[in-house]
Scaffold this motif. Structure first.
Motif, PDB file in Angstrom:
ATOM      1  N   ALA A  87       0.829  -1.208   0.000  1.00 47.70           N
ATOM      2  CA  ALA A  87       0.000   0.000   0.000  1.00 47.70           C
ATOM      3  C   ALA A  87       0.862   1.256   0.000  1.00 47.70           C
ATOM      4  N   PHE A  88       1.934   1.226   0.755  1.00 50.33           N
ATOM      5  CA  PHE A  88       2.872   2.356   0.787  1.00 50.33           C
ATOM      6  C   PHE A  88       3.474   2.591  -0.592  1.00 50.33           C
ATOM      7  N   CYS A  89       3.968   1.543  -1.236  1.00 45.23           N
ATOM      8  CA  CYS A  89       4.599   1.690  -2.553  1.00 45.23           C
ATOM      9  C   CYS A  89       3.588   2.168  -3.597  1.00 45.23           C
ATOM     10  N   ARG A  90       2.344   1.715  -3.496  1.00 51.20           N
ATOM     11  CA  ARG A  90       1.314   2.152  -4.443  1.00 51.20           C
ATOM     12  C   ARG A  90       0.970   3.624  -4.262  1.00 51.20           C
ATOM     13  N   ALA A  91       1.282   4.171  -3.109  1.00 51.50           N
ATOM     14  CA  ALA A  91       1.013   5.585  -2.857  1.00 51.50           C
ATOM     15  C   ALA A  91       2.067   6.497  -3.476  1.00 51.50           C
ATOM     16  N   ALA A  92       3.171   5.925  -3.943  1.00 56.15           N
ATOM     17  CA  ALA A  92       4.242   6.716  -4.551  1.00 56.15           C
ATOM     18  C   ALA A  92       3.785   7.296  -5.878  1.00 56.15           C
ATOM     19  N   SER A  93       4.357   8.416  -6.266  1.00 53.41           N
ATOM     20  CA  SER A  93       3.993   9.049  -7.531  1.00 53.41           C
ATOM     21  C   SER A  93       4.452   8.188  -8.710  1.00 53.41           C
ATOM     22  N   ASP A  94       3.740   8.309  -9.824  1.00 55.24           N
ATOM     23  CA  ASP A  94       4.109   7.558 -11.025  1.00 55.24           C
ATOM     24  C   ASP A  94       5.528   7.882 -11.457  1.00 55.24           C
TER      25      ASP A  94
END
Length: 334
Positions: free
Chosen positions: A197-204
């Motif tokens: 979930a943390f990594c998915r919150a990172a910007s593209d």
């Protein structure tokens, strides 16, 4: 043969040490930086920095449109500055020269040809200089600058200290997209879900770019964490998947679903309240190494002991807080 030398017969004199320190000053000053060890694989060293240097990044945009000989792109380019501070430190350590020599000769790192190619005097000085680097490595995250301090942890501001300050000052925030707040305490039953979930919150841009490259697979990101999180992640992943070719091959240091993100534990983050997702180029370590201000010397002010005297600059900081370069995770506490 060198391997047959009896450590008890190894003798190095005061004059030898002082002369070698002066002759090999440049090489000895490199020893603490080389002793940073694994950190060198995940951080970038900037040399020639005495006290401070302005770093940062150029931002703005430039785009090509349909042919128009009169069109001019007037969008501003801006520089977002950050200051990388290095602090001048010193140490005077009394030591017994032959005790150091015997320690080195008893170490496996100097067995074989190593003993024949490197003078024992230089080995002794390098051994002491490298001890300074071990202190730097251990406190890269938790150091807090204290002007009246006496230890490495008091010399400079580590990454976690800088992170806490930036959160307080608003440089890192959820609204800006460079801060993620974990909802639950990470353990071996929820670690995979929380890290994903943390990594998915990172910007593209952070997930897919590095130094301007649009090749996702070429964008290596490091997730800097306490070792306990790596253990929790492996336990959780194994409990979920059991034995699998992927688990056995990677020992699960790659985040599920993100081939370019590697979990990187640091000894100095044992009690860290933060994790950092970023690139090697964004994690800066500042030092000097180039002027005559830094020095390593050996002096004699005692009948039996010598003084190992060292002065160095050291510090660290992020090059940029932009969400395209950094995502910080604030860990939940019980």
């Amino acid at each position: 043969m060198a391997d047959d030398i009896n450590a008890a017969n190894v003798k190095i004199t005061d004059a030898d040490l002082a002369k070698s320190a002066a002759k090999n000053r440049t090489e000895l000053l490199k020893a603490p930086m080389l002793a940073l060890g694994p950190a060198l694989s995940y951080m970038t060293i900037r040399t020639g920095i005495r006290y401070s240097e302005t770093v940062g990044e150029l931002s703005g945009n430039i785009e090509m449109g349909p042919y128009d000989p009169t069109r001019v792109d007037n969008e501003d380019m801006t520089i977002t500055p950050r200051t990388l501070y290095t602090y001048f430190g010193s140490v005077i350590k009394k030591f017994h020269p032959n005790s150091v020599a015997q320690t080195i000769y008893g170490s496996s790192i100097t067995k074989g040809d190593g003993q024949m190619t490197v003078p024992i005097v230089l080995q002794a000085l390098t051994y002491l200089a490298a001890k300074l680097g071990k202190g730097f490595a251990l406190h890269l995250f938790d150091a807090i600058r204290k002007d009246g301090g006496t230890k490495t942890v008091d010399l400079f501001n580590g990454f976690d200290t800088i992170t806490a300050t930036e959160i307080t000052n608003g440089g890192l925030s959820v609204d800006k997209g460079n801060l993620f707040e974990f909802a639950d305490v990470i353990d071996s039953t929820n670690c995979v879900d929380q890290i994903v979930a943390f990594c998915r919150a990172a910007s593209d841009e952070l997930l897919g770019y590095e130094d301007g490259s649009a090749d996702v697979k070429g964008s290596q990101l490091n997730l800097l964490v306490p070792r306990s999180i790596v253990y929790a992640y492996r336990d959780d992943y194994k409990a979920t998947t059991g034995h699998s070719p992927i688990y056995d091959k990677f020992n699960q240091t790659v985040v599920e679903g993100f081939d370019n993100i590697t979990l990187v534990p640091f000894a100095g983050k044992v009690k860290s309240p933060f994790v950092q997702l970023t690139t090697k180029s964004n994690m800066l370590i500042g030092c000097d190494q180039m002027s005559g201000t830094e020095n390593i010397a050996v002096e004699k002010h005692h009948p039996f002991l010598l003084d190992f005297v060292a002065t160095m600059f050291f510090g660290c900081d992020y090059e940029s807080l932009d969400p395209t370069r950094l995502l910080v995770g604030k860990l939940a506490t019980a």
